[in-house]
Design an enzyme around this catalytic site. Sequence first.
Site, PDB file in Angstrom:
ATOM      1  N   ASP A   1      22.130  16.028 -12.872  1.00 10.00           N
ATOM      2  CA  ASP A   1      23.568  15.739 -12.858  1.00 10.00           C
ATOM      3  C   ASP A   1      24.298  16.549 -11.799  1.00 10.00           C
ATOM      4  O   ASP A   1      25.515  16.502 -11.689  1.00 10.00           O
ATOM      5  CB  ASP A   1      24.138  16.070 -14.253  1.00 10.00           C
ATOM      6  CG  ASP A   1      25.478  15.385 -14.517  1.00 10.00           C
ATOM      7  OD1 ASP A   1      25.854  14.510 -13.713  1.00 10.00           O
ATOM      8  OD2 ASP A   1      26.139  15.732 -15.502  1.00 10.00           O
TER       9      ASP A   1
ATOM     10  N   HIS B   1      27.112  22.717 -13.947  1.00 11.11           N
ATOM     11  CA  HIS B   1      28.122  21.921 -13.232  1.00 11.11           C
ATOM     12  C   HIS B   1      29.419  21.789 -14.011  1.00 11.11           C
ATOM     13  O   HIS B   1      30.499  21.837 -13.421  1.00 11.11           O
ATOM     14  CB  HIS B   1      27.570  20.545 -12.843  1.00 11.11           C
ATOM     15  CG  HIS B   1      26.796  19.871 -13.929  1.00 11.11           C
ATOM     16  ND1 HIS B   1      25.471  20.147 -14.149  1.00 11.11           N
ATOM     17  CD2 HIS B   1      27.146  18.968 -14.862  1.00 11.11           C
ATOM     18  CE1 HIS B   1      25.042  19.431 -15.168  1.00 11.11           C
ATOM     19  NE2 HIS B   1      26.042  18.708 -15.627  1.00 11.11           N
TER      20      HIS B   1
ATOM     21  N   ASP C   1      24.441  19.497 -21.482  1.00  7.25           N
ATOM     22  CA  ASP C   1      25.633  20.194 -20.994  1.00  7.25           C
ATOM     23  C   ASP C   1      25.989  21.215 -22.065  1.00  7.25           C
ATOM     24  O   ASP C   1      26.289  20.844 -23.192  1.00  7.25           O
ATOM     25  CB  ASP C   1      26.780  19.204 -20.809  1.00  7.25           C
ATOM     26  CG  ASP C   1      26.428  18.139 -19.778  1.00  7.25           C
ATOM     27  OD1 ASP C   1      26.129  18.504 -18.643  1.00  7.25           O
ATOM     28  OD2 ASP C   1      26.451  16.938 -20.134  1.00  7.25           O
TER      29      ASP C   1
ATOM     30  N   HIS D   1      20.149  15.402 -21.863  1.00  6.47           N
ATOM     31  CA  HIS D   1      20.756  16.206 -20.793  1.00  6.47           C
ATOM     32  C   HIS D   1      21.742  17.164 -21.436  1.00  6.47           C
ATOM     33  O   HIS D   1      22.769  16.749 -21.949  1.00  6.47           O
ATOM     34  CB  HIS D   1      21.439  15.314 -19.754  1.00  6.47           C
ATOM     35  CG  HIS D   1      22.262  16.105 -18.785  1.00  6.47           C
ATOM     36  ND1 HIS D   1      21.715  17.111 -18.016  1.00  6.47           N
ATOM     37  CD2 HIS D   1      23.584  16.087 -18.491  1.00  6.47           C
ATOM     38  CE1 HIS D   1      22.670  17.653 -17.281  1.00  6.47           C
ATOM     39  NE2 HIS D   1      23.806  17.060 -17.562  1.00  6.47           N
TER      40      HIS D   1
HETATM   41 ZN   LIG Z   1      25.873  17.214 -17.031  1.00  5.21          ZN
END
Ligand SMILES: [Zn+2]
Length: 902
Positions: free
Chosen positions: A124, A351, A13, A11
């Site tokens: 997420d 996010h 980010d 994931h």
């Molecule tokens: Zn995230």
Amino acid sequence: MKRVYIVPHSHWDREWYMPFEQHHMRLIELIDNLIKLFKTDPEYKYFHLDGQTIILDDYLQVRPENREIIQNLINQGKLQIGPFYILQDAFLTSSESNARDMLIGHRDSKSWGKHMVHVGYFPDTFGNMGQAPQMLKQVGLDTAMFGRGVKPTGFSNSTSPEDNFSTEFSEMKWVGPDNSSVLGILFANWYDNGKEIPTDPIKAKAFWDKKLTDAEKSASTDDLLFLNGSDHEPVQMDLSKAIRTANELYPDIEFIHGNYDMYIEQLKKDLPKKIDEIDGELTSQETNGWTTLANTASNRIYLKQWNTKVSKQLENIAEPLATIASQKTDFEYPHDQLRYAWKWLMQNHPHDSICACSVDDVADEMITRFKKSNQVGKFVADAALNKIKGQLNTNKIPHNLGEIPFTVFNTGTSNKTGTVIAEIPIKKIKFNPNKDSSEKIYQALKNENTPKYTVYDDQNKTIPAEVLDSKVKFNFDLPKDKFRRAYIEKVIHVKILMENMKPVSWKTFKLVPLNIDSKVLQKNSMIHDGILENEFLAIKFSKNGTLSVTDKQTGHLFKDQLCYEDTGDLGNEYVYRAPKNSRPIFSSDFPNKIVIKENNSFVGKVEIKVKMRIPVSMNKKLKEEQEEHLDYRLRTAQRSGRFTDFTIQTEVTLEKGSRRIGIRTSFDNNSMDHRVRALFSTGLQTKEHYADSIFEVVKRPNSVSDKWKNPENPQHTHSFVNVHDKKVGVTISNFGLNEYEVDNTGKQIAITLLRSIGEMGDWGYFPTPGAQCLGQSVVDLGIAFHGSNEESRLQTFHDAFAAQVPFTIIKDEWNDGKIETSGCFVNVPSKEIKITAIKLQEDGNNVITRQYNLTNHESHKGFVIGGYVPYKSNILEKQFDRETANLKLQPYEIHTSVWRKK
Ligand SMILES: [Zn+2]
């Protein structure tokens, strides 16, 4: 036979508790390793690139020489890419940003070939928007995967029929307000439930025994999904061995190195006939209220203001102007430049970025991205305006020597009333910086008499206007075919009232010099006897600094508007948490000073200044509690006993013809660890309220569920929140203030103006001094009222939309041209429809509009673009054969149209 699908992923980010490049360099290592693994391990089959195509751009920026390798891996289906450009937050990004993420992501995926993963991927995302099913359907996706927003089971994994939040399984039917539905798959045990799978048989047995039990609890079929990887986790290099071990340990289970498409295909075959249904937005409203993460809407508000500004610059200024110019002149629509600008903006939309739950370095880099996007947006708008300027038929307006034309555009898609300050050059002297003395020219222009002016429209009627001042200044042109041209110009600033300007319309005016001694008649002014009043509203200023407003349409009096509330905050960037047993401090308890700032026939402005005293910060205990990473719910820190001044200046503005009161609030924040909100009393009793969400006016309950423990109930909005009963209603609008709260009974609306906090807040201690937001802030709000009919309520929504899009001015010349001096590009007779996009087709040159229904019933009227025929389309801008001559929209419908010239 049970099948276990192991999907390797990371994931990604892009920035969070480390700045972008720190994450970026780790991504290079990850992909390098992955390339190695694909080369050396024939059993390693797939890797999921987290649903966002930008990962490919990020990698190739550093390793451009590996493009062919990447292309081959995609061709073989080993690298699983798309469908989105970026994993963006759903609620803090505009409707169009959400649509463009799908459009641009799809386009980029396609450019790599057809191996796009067929999943709407929101692993997420901090809650999921209600219109996601309809949007996903429009881009050809019928499955959504997400990690938050809904709980599959109650506490201790028990299910109970009373829990209307519970779906029995992690697979569910997710239905949007328009009744579109997709298969929803919740990562019930999070998106890392298959990370670091042991290869050693003993450890592997212990691992799988537990993991399989957990997964089986919520799975509706024998197809179990395990995600091998977590947040920016490196690739598990020995996964093939781990899968072999598992297959040996459990002969009756098939462990498959899989991908999402395989898993979903099998799952769909095996799904039980009936799975639970969930409706609309998924915001964890049926939980204890601590994990909605909605308070990320109120940290670092300056980033949210920037986001609103740049989104509007692209959606509502640059694109509509470029569209008009492309249709009415030989202007070439700058597809690539706009996509480039959108990408800069969207890089701020993940996010951790727009939710600003990141360290200070991240916030700093975001400002640069916002500026870059805005600069391109301005460049495109200026280029379009320059083309339009030469083509406006200003000569059709009778004029004399010394009169100067200028044109005002409402580029927004709602009708707009308000004042605008136009800067109009009245004299220009070119100079050569290497030869001429600019100082002499400057002085000469300064000493010249400035005539007085009045303003006429193109029908030769005077309009409400006031010349504010004149100024001499340096300026320059950058011609397309010559070297730059410098000049000194004298400009005047004139404030004019634009009354009820239609969506996407323009109007040309002329400045007419007056004889030196002719007097400008100052007719009745808007403030008298302490009351600021127009044809719709009368505002009284109470002693305690609040407003009492009478809506003349309904005769209803709305008291106690606009009180400021200050409270302590010992939470973090994710969650607001008031200290125990502390009381709010209210502006109404301090003396104030009320001064008239502006008072003429078309605008009245009153300033209210109040000097509050508030604690300088929380006490020392908070730092200790932060450093030891004590859960914010258990913290006992209190507000400091030392106080400081907190001066709030409020400008209350009312314009002639306007139903909306403009509020501009400025303050200089010297205090830490606190929250400031503006409170508006509705005086109403309601069970629910309405807010501007993604392609939806969403209805939300005022009260929380019985499981809710958080004393706060923060919610998201973009431009407004509305509370109404059968007779009257209040709409509070804002610019970049995305957090509000409506109390249980509907009698009060609170809008968060500032949240000062000192730490990020997740999984460790990350100080964020920048999130204290010290220094000067200016925020914009508005209040509007309506009666019982729907149209008057919808008008307050349009007033809120319109307030976010400033007027645009062209400084014209007298010329012949093809474009009429007054016109509108679209004709929207219905208040029920909101247009969110006016642009050209991404890979074509037809006009595209996107519009949605603001109501829960079919819209009564459609809208038209004169000279064009609309065809049904979708978010991907595919043109269907069907003409849609009457663009009536179904309840909650999002409709994209391709317009072809007749
Ligand atoms: Zn995230």
